[in-house]
Write a protein that holds these residues in place. Structure first.
Motif, mmCIF file in Angstrom:
data_model
loop_
_atom_site.group_PDB
_atom_site.id
_atom_site.type_symbol
_atom_site.label_atom_id
_atom_site.label_comp_id
_atom_site.label_asym_id
_atom_site.label_seq_id
_atom_site.Cartn_x
_atom_site.Cartn_y
_atom_site.Cartn_z
ATOM 1 N N GLU A 183 21.057 52.606 69.160
ATOM 2 C CA GLU A 183 22.403 53.190 69.087
ATOM 3 C C GLU A 183 23.444 52.335 69.830
ATOM 4 O O GLU A 183 24.103 52.788 70.767
ATOM 5 C CB GLU A 183 22.395 54.609 69.665
ATOM 6 N N PRO A 184 23.641 51.084 69.412
ATOM 7 C CA PRO A 184 24.552 50.199 70.143
ATOM 8 C C PRO A 184 26.023 50.569 70.037
ATOM 9 O O PRO A 184 26.818 50.173 70.904
ATOM 10 C CB PRO A 184 24.303 48.832 69.498
ATOM 11 N N TYR A 185 26.414 51.320 69.004
ATOM 12 C CA TYR A 185 27.838 51.546 68.764
ATOM 13 C C TYR A 185 28.352 52.891 69.260
ATOM 14 O O TYR A 185 29.501 53.251 68.994
ATOM 15 C CB TYR A 185 28.137 51.377 67.275
ATOM 16 N N VAL A 186 27.523 53.626 69.984
ATOM 17 C CA VAL A 186 27.976 54.890 70.563
ATOM 18 C C VAL A 186 29.034 54.593 71.631
ATOM 19 O O VAL A 186 28.810 53.800 72.543
ATOM 20 C CB VAL A 186 26.802 55.669 71.193
ATOM 21 N N GLY A 187 30.195 55.206 71.485
ATOM 22 C CA GLY A 187 31.280 54.998 72.432
ATOM 23 C C GLY A 187 32.073 53.730 72.215
ATOM 24 O O GLY A 187 32.971 53.408 72.990
ATOM 25 N N TYR A 198 26.394 47.039 60.149
ATOM 26 C CA TYR A 198 26.347 46.260 61.392
ATOM 27 C C TYR A 198 25.013 46.405 62.115
ATOM 28 O O TYR A 198 24.946 46.309 63.333
ATOM 29 C CB TYR A 198 27.489 46.693 62.318
ATOM 30 N N THR A 199 23.939 46.655 61.363
ATOM 31 C CA THR A 199 22.631 46.809 61.998
ATOM 32 C C THR A 199 21.663 45.689 61.658
ATOM 33 O O THR A 199 20.730 45.447 62.428
ATOM 34 C CB THR A 199 21.972 48.143 61.624
ATOM 35 N N GLY A 200 21.835 44.997 60.545
ATOM 36 C CA GLY A 200 20.866 43.958 60.255
ATOM 37 C C GLY A 200 21.091 43.208 58.964
ATOM 38 O O GLY A 200 21.801 43.670 58.064
ATOM 39 N N ASP A 201 20.481 42.016 58.883
ATOM 40 C CA ASP A 201 20.465 41.248 57.637
ATOM 41 C C ASP A 201 19.631 41.997 56.604
ATOM 42 O O ASP A 201 19.920 41.969 55.412
ATOM 43 C CB ASP A 201 19.848 39.866 57.885
ATOM 44 N N ALA A 239 32.415 50.262 77.316
ATOM 45 C CA ALA A 239 31.209 50.371 76.489
ATOM 46 C C ALA A 239 30.902 49.084 75.731
ATOM 47 O O ALA A 239 29.742 48.674 75.605
ATOM 48 C CB ALA A 239 31.358 51.542 75.515
ATOM 49 N N GLU A 240 31.937 48.410 75.242
ATOM 50 C CA GLU A 240 31.712 47.194 74.462
ATOM 51 C C GLU A 240 31.166 46.068 75.332
ATOM 52 O O GLU A 240 30.244 45.344 74.939
ATOM 53 C CB GLU A 240 33.016 46.785 73.784
ATOM 54 N N ASP A 241 31.720 45.927 76.540
ATOM 55 C CA ASP A 241 31.238 44.876 77.437
ATOM 56 C C ASP A 241 29.864 45.205 78.017
ATOM 57 O O ASP A 241 29.106 44.296 78.346
ATOM 58 C CB ASP A 241 32.253 44.637 78.563
ATOM 59 N N VAL A 242 29.554 46.492 78.150
ATOM 60 C CA VAL A 242 28.206 46.873 78.583
ATOM 61 C C VAL A 242 27.187 46.380 77.563
ATOM 62 O O VAL A 242 26.124 45.835 77.916
ATOM 63 C CB VAL A 242 28.096 48.397 78.776
ATOM 64 N N THR A 301 36.951 49.506 65.367
ATOM 65 C CA THR A 301 37.589 48.234 65.023
ATOM 66 C C THR A 301 36.870 47.028 65.631
ATOM 67 O O THR A 301 37.116 45.900 65.212
ATOM 68 C CB THR A 301 39.045 48.227 65.487
ATOM 69 N N THR A 302 35.999 47.246 66.615
ATOM 70 C CA THR A 302 35.328 46.114 67.267
ATOM 71 C C THR A 302 33.862 45.981 66.882
ATOM 72 O O THR A 302 33.167 45.088 67.370
ATOM 73 C CB THR A 302 35.416 46.256 68.806
ATOM 74 N N ARG A 303 33.377 46.839 66.007
ATOM 75 C CA ARG A 303 31.956 46.820 65.673
ATOM 76 C C ARG A 303 31.541 45.539 64.949
ATOM 77 O O ARG A 303 30.449 45.022 65.173
ATOM 78 C CB ARG A 303 31.582 48.063 64.868
ATOM 79 N N ALA A 304 32.391 45.023 64.085
ATOM 80 C CA ALA A 304 32.063 43.781 63.383
ATOM 81 C C ALA A 304 31.919 42.628 64.365
ATOM 82 O O ALA A 304 31.001 41.798 64.239
ATOM 83 C CB ALA A 304 33.136 43.461 62.342
ATOM 84 N N ALA A 305 32.811 42.571 65.369
ATOM 85 C CA ALA A 305 32.733 41.505 66.373
ATOM 86 C C ALA A 305 31.474 41.640 67.222
ATOM 87 O O ALA A 305 30.814 40.638 67.541
ATOM 88 C CB ALA A 305 33.975 41.537 67.261
ATOM 89 N N LEU A 306 31.113 42.870 67.574
ATOM 90 C CA LEU A 306 29.898 43.089 68.348
ATOM 91 C C LEU A 306 28.652 42.719 67.538
ATOM 92 O O LEU A 306 27.686 42.163 68.082
ATOM 93 C CB LEU A 306 29.819 44.544 68.806
ATOM 94 N N TYR A 307 28.690 43.010 66.248
ATOM 95 C CA TYR A 307 27.556 42.632 65.405
ATOM 96 C C TYR A 307 27.415 41.109 65.346
ATOM 97 O O TYR A 307 26.296 40.579 65.334
ATOM 98 C CB TYR A 307 27.725 43.220 64.008
ATOM 99 N N SER A 308 28.541 40.396 65.336
ATOM 100 C CA SER A 308 28.493 38.932 65.364
ATOM 101 C C SER A 308 27.814 38.444 66.642
ATOM 102 O O SER A 308 27.055 37.463 66.627
ATOM 103 C CB SER A 308 29.908 38.346 65.271
ATOM 104 N N ASP A 309 28.062 39.145 67.753
ATOM 105 C CA ASP A 309 27.404 38.789 69.013
ATOM 106 C C ASP A 309 25.904 39.066 68.959
ATOM 107 O O ASP A 309 25.099 38.311 69.518
ATOM 108 C CB ASP A 309 28.037 39.562 70.173
ATOM 109 N N ILE A 310 25.526 40.162 68.294
ATOM 110 C CA ILE A 310 24.097 40.468 68.137
ATOM 111 C C ILE A 310 23.409 39.368 67.330
ATOM 112 O O ILE A 310 22.311 38.914 67.673
ATOM 113 C CB ILE A 310 23.912 41.841 67.473
#
Length: 317
Positions: free
Chosen positions: A155-159, A195-198, A132-135, A163-172
């Protein structure tokens, strides 16, 4: 890129309101849209993408009115949890080929996007094998290859592991910086608001009820609904004369009744909260280093100092 929604309204029929009088201004940033299921988040994304028509108000991209512009003529990419079939390379290049980019440019764009999001050594991997994270990251890379000025993520964080949501938000955020555009992130989980926005807009029943940074929403929620929905859960909702305080319940849980906040102070680097349940009795004192409440003009109340010095009633809750 600057995206502005000015009093935007969508009514599906006489009995079904999508959104009403929605105001949002986003410029070269990640913009969060949060709210419970049915609050209107997905409708806002569809309006920006042109998937549904605007019934009232105005949507502009860099000052250009987009109300009647077809989706294919908008520089918008939707990042979804369902990847295209085939290899990573095919997914990254597919949209560019449809738009007839030169072969050399397609190669350059896809390789740069793969490098940015960690797919350089996995270009021939079948997307069905991705987690899910790599998708999600692949969707971000696909938008980066397009250099899309507006990206919609629902809904980016479903599944996705917590622990990886902060890293995924950095990618966003990396995508927004690379493309120089706006990324809209919608979530129905208040715990993901950070982890949704500034800047974050909270929707309820099709209307924006508050817009601010995550810190502003958590330290000064203003309403009990926002305090309960945004941030760490559960919380205690406490009403003071000048507003609503949201106290995290990781160490203290008040189960019933409305308690009056008489003051906030500090002791040994920890937050101190005074609660008064009976005006004729001394306040209960609660001490915690993780209360998560707003400390402002209410600090240093004399009643707090006296009670703390005496040690009476401490931690009775």
């Amino acid at each position: 890129m600057k995206v502005v929604l000015d009093k935007v309204t969508k009514k599906y029929d006489l009995d079904t309101l999508g959104v009403e009088d929605v105001d949002m201004t986003a410029e070269d940033c990640v913009y969060g849209i949060v709210g419970e299921a049915g609050s209107g988040k997905s409708t806002v994304l569809r309006l920006i993408g042109g998937i549904v028509d605007i019934d009232g108000g105005k949507l502009t991209f860099d000052g250009k009115v987009m109300n009647r512009v077809p989706p294919k003529e908008r520089d918008v990419v939707l990042v979804s949890g369902s990847p295209l079939r085939g290899s990573v390379r095919r997914v990254l290049s597919y949209g560019l080929k449809l738009r007839r980019y030169p072969r050399a440019e397609i190669k350059q764009r896809t390789e740069k996007a793969a490098e940015l999001f960690g797919f350089s050594d996995r270009m021939n991997v079948n997307v069905k094998s991705l987690g899910a994270e790599d998708v999600l990251r692949l969707g971000l890379a696909r938008a980066a290859a397009r250099k899309a000025k507006v990206v919609l993520i629902d809904e980016p964080y479903v599944g996705v592991r917590e622990t990886t949501r902060a890293a995924l938000y950095s990618d966003i955020k990396k995508l927004a910086e690379y493309a120089g555009g706006v990324v809209f992130v919608a979530s129905s989980d208040g715990a993901d608001a950070e982890y949704t926005g500034d800047v974050i807009s909270v929707l309820r029943n099709g209307r924006v009820i508050r817009t601010g940074t995550f810190t502003e929403l958590t330290e000064d929620p203003r309403t009990a609904y926002i305090a309960r929905f945004v941030g760490e859960m559960p919380v205690n909702i406490l009403h003071a004369e000048d507003g609503v305080f949201a106290v995290r319940a990781d160490k203290i849980r008040i189960t019933d009744g409305d308690y009056t906040v008489t003051g906030v102070s500090e002791k040994d680097g920890k937050s101190v909260l005074a609660l008064c349940v009976d005006e004729n009795a001394p306040p209960f004192i609660v001490i915690s280093d993780r209360l998560g409440l707003k400390v402002g003009d209410k600090a240093g109340y004399e009643i707090l100092e006296k009670t703390l010095l005496s040690g009476e009633n401490e931690d009775r809750l």
